[in-house]
Design an enzyme around this catalytic site. Structure first.
Site, PDB file in Angstrom:
ATOM      1  N   GLY A  45      27.287  33.479  34.170  1.00  0.00           N
ATOM      2  CA  GLY A  45      25.963  33.990  34.503  1.00  0.00           C
ATOM      3  C   GLY A  45      25.789  35.388  33.943  1.00  0.00           C
ATOM      4  O   GLY A  45      26.773  36.102  33.710  1.00  0.00           O
ATOM      5  N   GLN A  50      22.344  43.555  33.236  1.00  0.00           N
ATOM      6  CA  GLN A  50      23.608  43.629  32.486  1.00  0.00           C
ATOM      7  C   GLN A  50      23.398  43.765  30.981  1.00  0.00           C
ATOM      8  O   GLN A  50      24.359  43.977  30.239  1.00  0.00           O
ATOM      9  CB  GLN A  50      24.465  42.388  32.789  1.00  0.00           C
ATOM     10  N   CYS A 107      33.012  39.706  37.196  1.00  0.00           N
ATOM     11  CA  CYS A 107      31.693  40.140  36.741  1.00  0.00           C
ATOM     12  C   CYS A 107      31.862  40.752  35.363  1.00  0.00           C
ATOM     13  O   CYS A 107      32.786  41.556  35.156  1.00  0.00           O
ATOM     14  CB  CYS A 107      31.135  41.170  37.719  1.00  0.00           C
ATOM     15  N   LEU A 108      30.995  40.396  34.425  1.00  0.00           N
ATOM     16  CA  LEU A 108      31.119  40.909  33.050  1.00  0.00           C
ATOM     17  C   LEU A 108      30.945  42.426  32.994  1.00  0.00           C
ATOM     18  O   LEU A 108      31.378  43.052  32.028  1.00  0.00           O
ATOM     19  CB  LEU A 108      30.110  40.221  32.128  1.00  0.00           C
ATOM     20  N   HIS A 149      25.450  35.642  43.122  1.00  0.00           N
ATOM     21  CA  HIS A 149      25.972  36.810  42.391  1.00  0.00           C
ATOM     22  C   HIS A 149      24.901  37.366  41.448  1.00  0.00           C
ATOM     23  O   HIS A 149      24.663  38.584  41.408  1.00  0.00           O
ATOM     24  CB  HIS A 149      27.236  36.387  41.620  1.00  0.00           C
ATOM     25  N   GLU A 150      24.243  36.468  40.694  1.00  0.00           N
ATOM     26  CA  GLU A 150      23.262  36.931  39.699  1.00  0.00           C
ATOM     27  C   GLU A 150      22.000  37.478  40.366  1.00  0.00           C
ATOM     28  O   GLU A 150      21.454  38.491  39.917  1.00  0.00           O
ATOM     29  CB  GLU A 150      22.911  35.805  38.714  1.00  0.00           C
ATOM     30  N   HIS A 153      22.416  40.928  41.384  1.00  0.00           N
ATOM     31  CA  HIS A 153      22.221  41.867  40.258  1.00  0.00           C
ATOM     32  C   HIS A 153      20.750  42.247  40.112  1.00  0.00           C
ATOM     33  O   HIS A 153      20.426  43.406  39.828  1.00  0.00           O
ATOM     34  CB  HIS A 153      22.660  41.234  38.933  1.00  0.00           C
TER      35      HIS A 153
END
Ligand code: ZN
Length: 189
Positions: A45, A50, A107-108, A149-150, A153
């Site tokens: 995701g 991000q 997480c990226l 999670h997304e 963000h």
């Protein structure tokens, strides 16, 4: 086009995304770039913050993770999660349902950091798709976790905010180092 992934310490990660009122050609290009970026980084995701954009937009694709299954229901009927991918969520609204479950997350924006995070086991989701059309579904398993999670963000919330205190303390030194490196890189630009 592959975009740079914003790292922890970049203030954009703490900003709430603005609602998207119309899905323009610029938004379509951003969606395509976000998929390129997510796939290159082998993520499941990616949120607009991000890639430096404060918008209510996220992309998800859980097909690559066979060992962590996902469940999907559309209009109350079980459906195949893989054929529902890849997923674009614009202005998503998430309602947690079901028991809370702890599971591993990364997480990226936090390279090489992983932690168990407790989240709702299932979620009801309504959003607009990439054509600006409303749709809704219920998700479980990895897909439910990825959506939560997304969508966090999109509201400036990060997975470190959801860790238990002990896990957070364990990562504190690494987090401070990452934050300092990100700030130094931004200052030098
Ligand atoms: Zn993330």
């Amino acid at each position: 086009m592959i975009l740079p992934v914003t790292q922890y310490g970049d203030p954009v990660l703490r900003k709430k995304g603005a609602r998207i009122e119309s899905v323009t050609s610029e938004i379509h290009q951003l969606i395509a770039d976000m998929f390129d970026t997510m796939r290159e980084a082998r993520g499941v995701g990616l949120a607009a913050q991000q890639v430096g954009q404060t918008l209510q937009l996220t992309v998800i694709d859980v097909r690559g993770v066979k060992e962590r299954p996902s469940q999907l229901w559309i209009s109350g009927q079980p459906a195949d999660a893989d054929s529902f991918m890849p997923l674009v969520l614009i202005n998503p609204v998430v309602t947690p349902v079901g028991d809370r479950i702890s599971g591993p997350e990364g997480c990226l924006s936090f390279p090489e950091m992983y932690a168990d995070i407790e989240r709702a086991g299932e979620v009801e989701v309504t959003a607009l798709n990439e054509r600006g059309e409303p749709f809704s579904f219920r998700a479980g398993g990895l897909l439910a976790r990825a959506v939560q999670h997304e969508v966090d963000h999109l509201n400036g919330i990060l997975f470190i905010d959801r860790m238990d205190a002990e896990t957070f303390r364990g990562l504190k030194t690494e987090l401070e180092a990452l934050q300092a490196a990100t700030r130094a890189a931004k200052a030098g630009r």
